[in-house]
Design an enzyme around this catalytic site. Structure first.
Site, PDB file in Angstrom:
ATOM      1  CG  HIS A 161      65.164  65.120  73.828  1.00 56.87           C
ATOM      2  ND1 HIS A 161      65.117  64.746  75.152  1.00 56.87           N
ATOM      3  CD2 HIS A 161      63.875  65.329  73.471  1.00 56.87           C
ATOM      4  CE1 HIS A 161      63.858  64.728  75.573  1.00 56.87           C
ATOM      5  NE2 HIS A 161      63.081  65.073  74.571  1.00 56.87           N
ATOM      6  CB  CYS A 248      66.981  66.932  80.799  1.00 52.58           C
ATOM      7  SG  CYS A 248      67.963  65.774  80.022  1.00 52.58           S
TER       8      CYS A 248
HETATM    9  C1  CIR Z   1      61.749  61.035  79.414  1.00 55.80           C
HETATM   10  O1  CIR Z   1      61.668  59.971  78.807  1.00 55.80           O
HETATM   11  O2  CIR Z   1      61.055  61.997  79.133  1.00 55.80           O
HETATM   12  C2  CIR Z   1      62.729  61.134  80.558  1.00 55.80           C
HETATM   13  N1  CIR Z   1      62.918  59.845  81.153  1.00 55.80           N
HETATM   14  C3  CIR Z   1      64.045  61.681  80.098  1.00 55.80           C
HETATM   15  C4  CIR Z   1      63.950  63.099  79.596  1.00 55.80           C
HETATM   16  C5  CIR Z   1      65.258  63.630  79.188  1.00 55.80           C
HETATM   17  N2  CIR Z   1      65.145  64.989  78.807  1.00 55.80           N
HETATM   18  C6  CIR Z   1      66.024  65.617  78.047  1.00 55.80           C
HETATM   19  O3  CIR Z   1      66.973  65.003  77.552  1.00 55.80           O
HETATM   20  N3  CIR Z   1      65.805  66.903  77.785  1.00 55.80           N
END
Ligand code: CIR
Length: 253
Positions: A161, A248
């Site tokens: 991201h 996140c």
């Molecule tokens: C995903 O793959 O969506 C989750 N395992 C990790 C999301 C991480 N989110 C972020 O960095 N904003």
């Protein structure tokens, strides 16, 4: 200043959530205590915290940041790019109605994860990644520009991201790793450069008087402290195993 934060407890189904990392299986007991410690760190930052209950239906839903983009005036409900996460926005829409009357939406075929959106004062940087497509990025750009903000779309090369590699500390100072160290879109900012072996720590959050920072990245922490910021460290190992950065785990507004 942030006044309100939203976090969401981690369910056992997290263990079956999405990941691209090869860091091994998360330990559920450790995961829960790390999440509790994250909330305790936020409690030191003079903010109200709404804690949502865990959801076993959505394994990745503890990563609330991906479901919305929030400003002081309006909320944008995203359209998360991973199919298994898309339904998370229903609960978040309901929750955000408590706080916002002005709610906008990213609509299919546009996709957007909140982790791809970095706000620096009145400017939004919107990453195009495996989760956020051009259509979704353009929709958000139009939404924020119509409310007096500026927006720049930043195609990502390697990071998961946008905010995996760049964070804003305030006072024109960013923390940058990898492809963002010399990125032309960020030349106007002062920079703390994260060494490659500490890349994970480029994702951290300034919450009022503190920078919440992942534990174990001493060189970067020292640079932040030397720049005059107080840090609170939280252990993030079990979230890192599933590609989760520190930002996140909360929505901040
Ligand atoms: C995903 O793959 O969506 C989750 N395992 C990790 C999301 C991480 N989110 C972020 O960095 N904003």
């Amino acid at each position: 200043m942030f006044k309100q934060l939203i976090v969401k407890k981690t369910g056992r189904s997290y263990l079956n959530g999405l990941t691209t990392s090869d860091l091994g299986e998360p330990d559920y007991t450790k995961l829960l205590s790390q999440h509790d410690a994250y909330i305790e760190a936020l409690e030191m930052c003079d903010v109200a915290i709404k804690i949502l209950p865990k959801s076993e239906e959505f394994p990745d839903s503890t990563f609330v940041e991906d479901t919305a983009v929030l400003t002081s005036e309006f909320a944008v409900i995203t359209n998360p790019g991973a199919d298994s996460r898309n339904g998370e926005i229903k609960e978040m829409e309901h929750v955000l109605k408590e706080f916002y009357t002005d709610i906008r939406y990213i609509n299919a075929p546009g996709t957007l994860d909140g982790g791809d959106v970095l706000q620096i004062d009145k400017h939004f940087y919107i990453g195009i990644s495996d989760r956020t497509n051009e259509d979704g990025a353009n929709q958000l750009k139009r939404i924020v520009e119509s409310s007096g903000y500026q927006a720049t779309i930043v195609p990502l090369k390697k990071f998961f991201h946008l905010k995996s590699g760049v964070s804003y500390l305030g006072d024109n100072l960013i923390i940058a790793a990898g492809e963002f160290v010399d990125h032309p879109d960020f030349v106007q900012y002062e920079k703390i450069v994260v060494p490659p072996e500490e890349e994970y720590s480029a994702n951290c959050i300034r919450v009022n008087d503190f920078v919440i920072f992942p534990k174990g990245f001493e060189k970067t922490k020292k640079q932040i402290n030397d720049a005059g910021y107080r840090t609170i460290e939280v252990d993030m190992t079990e979230f890192q195993k599933h590609d989760g950065g520190l930002s996140c785990l909360s929505l901040r507004f």
